[in-house]
Scaffold this motif. Structure first.
Motif, PDB file in Angstrom:
ATOM      1  N   HIS A   1       7.639  10.062   6.788  1.00 35.26           N
ATOM      2  CA  HIS A   1       8.508  10.458   5.664  1.00 35.26           C
ATOM      3  C   HIS A   1       7.725  10.523   4.361  1.00 35.26           C
ATOM      4  CE1 HIS A   1      11.776   9.922   8.525  1.00 35.26           C
ATOM      5  NE2 HIS A   1      11.360   8.683   8.745  1.00 35.26           N
ATOM      6  N   TRP A   2       6.470  10.943   4.446  1.00 31.52           N
ATOM      7  CA  TRP A   2       5.581  11.167   3.311  1.00 31.52           C
ATOM      8  C   TRP A   2       5.254   9.885   2.551  1.00 31.52           C
ATOM      9  CZ3 TRP A   2       3.463  15.989   2.963  1.00 31.52           C
ATOM     10  CH2 TRP A   2       4.102  16.981   3.734  1.00 31.52           C
ATOM     11  N   HIS A   3       5.471   8.736   3.191  1.00 29.37           N
ATOM     12  CA  HIS A   3       5.207   7.447   2.552  1.00 29.37           C
ATOM     13  C   HIS A   3       4.246   6.647   3.433  1.00 29.37           C
ATOM     14  CE1 HIS A   3       6.917   3.474   0.705  1.00 29.37           C
ATOM     15  NE2 HIS A   3       5.672   3.713   0.370  1.00 29.37           N
ATOM     16  N   ILE A   4       3.006   6.525   3.001  1.00 25.70           N
ATOM     17  CA  ILE A   4       2.002   5.724   3.704  1.00 25.70           C
ATOM     18  C   ILE A   4       1.962   4.356   3.042  1.00 25.70           C
ATOM     19  CG2 ILE A   4      -0.408   5.554   4.388  1.00 25.70           C
ATOM     20  CD1 ILE A   4       1.118   7.908   5.649  1.00 25.70           C
ATOM     21  N   ARG A   5       2.497   3.358   3.717  1.00 26.05           N
ATOM     22  CA  ARG A   5       2.621   2.034   3.122  1.00 26.05           C
ATOM     23  C   ARG A   5       1.251   1.368   2.935  1.00 26.05           C
ATOM     24  NH1 ARG A   5       7.827   0.594   2.916  1.00 26.05           N
ATOM     25  NH2 ARG A   5       9.311   1.763   4.217  1.00 26.05           N
ATOM     26  N   PRO A   6       1.153   0.405   1.998  1.00 21.79           N
ATOM     27  CA  PRO A   6      -0.134  -0.252   1.754  1.00 21.79           C
ATOM     28  C   PRO A   6      -0.742  -0.839   3.022  1.00 21.79           C
ATOM     29  CG  PRO A   6       1.396  -0.788   0.000  1.00 21.79           C
ATOM     30  CD  PRO A   6       2.188  -0.049   1.046  1.00 21.79           C
ATOM     31  N   HIS A   7      -2.012  -0.547   3.224  1.00 24.63           N
ATOM     32  CA  HIS A   7      -2.751  -0.995   4.398  1.00 24.63           C
ATOM     33  C   HIS A   7      -4.232  -0.969   4.041  1.00 24.63           C
ATOM     34  CE1 HIS A   7      -2.933   3.367   4.523  1.00 24.63           C
ATOM     35  NE2 HIS A   7      -3.968   3.273   5.328  1.00 24.63           N
ATOM     36  N   ARG A   8      -5.091  -1.327   4.961  1.00 24.68           N
ATOM     37  CA  ARG A   8      -6.534  -1.299   4.726  1.00 24.68           C
ATOM     38  C   ARG A   8      -7.245  -0.935   6.016  1.00 24.68           C
ATOM     39  NH1 ARG A   8      -8.423  -6.929   5.757  1.00 24.68           N
ATOM     40  NH2 ARG A   8      -6.602  -8.076   6.503  1.00 24.68           N
TER      41      ARG A   8
ATOM     42  N   ALA B   1     -11.823  -1.857   3.395  1.00 26.15           N
ATOM     43  CA  ALA B   1     -11.124  -3.124   3.155  1.00 26.15           C
ATOM     44  C   ALA B   1     -10.260  -3.152   1.902  1.00 26.15           C
ATOM     45  CB  ALA B   1     -12.092  -4.310   3.142  1.00 26.15           C
ATOM     46  N   TYR B   2     -10.261  -2.089   1.076  1.00 29.13           N
ATOM     47  CA  TYR B   2      -9.372  -2.074  -0.078  1.00 29.13           C
ATOM     48  C   TYR B   2      -7.967  -1.663   0.356  1.00 29.13           C
ATOM     49  CZ  TYR B   2     -12.764  -2.968  -3.735  1.00 29.13           C
ATOM     50  OH  TYR B   2     -13.688  -3.568  -4.545  1.00 29.13           O
ATOM     51  N   VAL B   3      -6.977  -2.387  -0.129  1.00 32.16           N
ATOM     52  CA  VAL B   3      -5.583  -2.079   0.191  1.00 32.16           C
ATOM     53  C   VAL B   3      -5.163  -0.831  -0.581  1.00 32.16           C
ATOM     54  CG1 VAL B   3      -3.214  -2.926   0.122  1.00 32.16           C
ATOM     55  CG2 VAL B   3      -5.089  -4.514   0.583  1.00 32.16           C
ATOM     56  N   HIS B   4      -4.571   0.125   0.135  1.00 30.44           N
ATOM     57  CA  HIS B   4      -4.158   1.372  -0.498  1.00 30.44           C
ATOM     58  C   HIS B   4      -2.945   1.950   0.216  1.00 30.44           C
ATOM     59  CE1 HIS B   4      -6.839   2.433   2.817  1.00 30.44           C
ATOM     60  NE2 HIS B   4      -6.232   3.611   2.874  1.00 30.44           N
ATOM     61  N   GLY B   5      -2.180   2.734  -0.501  1.00 33.32           N
ATOM     62  CA  GLY B   5      -1.012   3.402   0.062  1.00 33.32           C
ATOM     63  C   GLY B   5      -0.708   4.638  -0.760  1.00 33.32           C
ATOM     64  N   PHE B   6       0.089   5.562  -0.191  1.00 34.47           N
ATOM     65  CA  PHE B   6       0.392   6.818  -0.861  1.00 34.47           C
ATOM     66  C   PHE B   6       1.874   7.163  -0.702  1.00 34.47           C
ATOM     67  CE2 PHE B   6      -3.922   7.257   1.019  1.00 34.47           C
ATOM     68  CZ  PHE B   6      -4.664   7.234  -0.157  1.00 34.47           C
ATOM     69  N   GLU B   7       2.436   7.742  -1.736  1.00 37.64           N
ATOM     70  CA  GLU B   7       3.767   8.342  -1.658  1.00 37.64           C
ATOM     71  C   GLU B   7       3.612   9.802  -2.088  1.00 37.64           C
ATOM     72  OE1 GLU B   7       6.794   5.985  -3.675  1.00 37.64           O
ATOM     73  OE2 GLU B   7       5.455   4.240  -3.482  1.00 37.64           O
ATOM     74  N   PHE B   8       3.728  10.715  -1.135  1.00 40.02           N
ATOM     75  CA  PHE B   8       3.489  12.123  -1.393  1.00 40.02           C
ATOM     76  C   PHE B   8       4.791  12.878  -1.630  1.00 40.02           C
ATOM     77  CE2 PHE B   8      -0.103  10.930   1.425  1.00 40.02           C
ATOM     78  CZ  PHE B   8      -1.167  11.274   0.605  1.00 40.02           C
ATOM     79  N   ASP B   9       4.772  13.823  -2.563  1.00 36.91           N
ATOM     80  CA  ASP B   9       5.850  14.801  -2.616  1.00 36.91           C
ATOM     81  C   ASP B   9       5.778  15.653  -1.350  1.00 36.91           C
ATOM     82  OD1 ASP B   9       6.506  13.815  -5.066  1.00 36.91           O
ATOM     83  OD2 ASP B   9       5.824  15.563  -6.217  1.00 36.91           O
TER      84      ASP B   9
END
Length: 295
Positions: A38-45, A82-90
């Protein structure tokens, strides 16, 4: 909240399986994975992987550790391991996500020289519409095409386009206003990976790496379990297996020559190691690959 302890540790987002041994890179469109979530990549590493997001069009919210910021395409984001990152895309976002193993990234950086060292912190690159963003888009699109296909000289073409993409990124000033604080543990883990890349063919014991880092073997074991969910010995064997697999697939070296190149005392030892890692002998593995390519 300790993000390094609680954020999920994935090879690729949503996957717990190990990285395919022969592949040193993964390339996909933003939509191919994000649409599934659903275009939402939750924070992960990621463990041992460097990631580049190239946003061609659209807007996204980028989470880097505890910070959130909006980016508008064209833009690029580099995320070290190892850096925590996530994305919310249009939902109208277009672009690519390229994931690179540390082994390949180190080789690219060494080839390009000291000014091409990988970013040690996440870096955002807002891009103006013009030749530079067009060049990055072309490199990503070509890389994705070669990755998805099985054209002649696939590996050489993939590495050539990746080198061009990486060189163009390194020549682009990065926005570092959201640099997270690097922990001492992450610095030690990064240095362990650098030592492993330099010395994996020498078959050093875990204690050798720990000594070079000024750590006890227990502390090093804790660090690698935290950042990669593997022991130091598992990572050493994984790096050797990666090199062995690629030699079997992409070179005409004999088993004896591969064994010698990887520092084994004799081919029988190499065969036992490879069988334990890959589930079949080096010869059977190579024959299986030849049959798969030919079919």
């Amino acid at each position: 909240m300790n993000y390094f302890e609680h954020a999920p540790l994935f090879q690729l987002y949503g996957e717990q399986t190990d990285w395919p041994l022969a592949e040193m890179l993964h390339c996909e469109t933003i939509a191919s994975r994000s649409r599934l979530h659903h275009w939402h990549i939750r924070p992960h590493r990621h463990a041992g992987l460097y990631q580049i997001l190239y946003l061609h069009r659209g807007q996204a919210i980028v989470s880097l550790d505890e910070t959130r910021s909006a980016i508008q395409g064209p833009a690029a984001v580099e995320i070290p391991q190892a850096y925590v990152h996530g994305f919310e895309f249009d939902t109208d976002c277009t672009g690519y996500v390229i994931t690179i193993t540390n082994a390949l990234l180190t080789r690219l950086a060494l080839r390009l020289g000291p000014t091409a060292a990988p970013a040690r912190h996440p870096a955002r690159h807002p891009l103006s519409i013009g030749q530079h963003s067009n060049d990055l888009h072309e490199a990503c699109a070509q890389l994705n095409t070669q990755y998805a296909a099985r054209h002649p000289y696939r590996e050489a073409q993939i590495e050539a386009w990746l080198t061009l993409l990486y060189a163009r990124l390194r020549s682009q000033p990065g926005n570092t206003e959201h640099q997270p604080q690097t922990t001492k543990g992450l610095r030690h883990y990064t240095r362990f990976n650098e030592l492993l890349e330099q010395a994996h063919k020498r078959h050093h014991a875990v204690a050798w790496y720990a000594q070079r880092l000024g750590l006890s073997t227990t502390h090093l074991n804790l660090l690698t379990r935290t950042h990669a969910n593997k022991t130091p010995l598992q990572l050493i064997h994984q790096r050797l297996a990666l090199e062995a697999t690629r030699s079997l697939i992409y070179t005409t070296m004999t088993i004896q020559e591969i064994s010698d190149d990887l520092g084994f005392s004799e081919p029988a030892h190499f065969t036992r190691f490879f069988r334990k890692t890959a589930g079949q002998s080096p010869r059977d593995f190579r024959l299986h690959i030849i049959h798969a390519i030919g079919s």
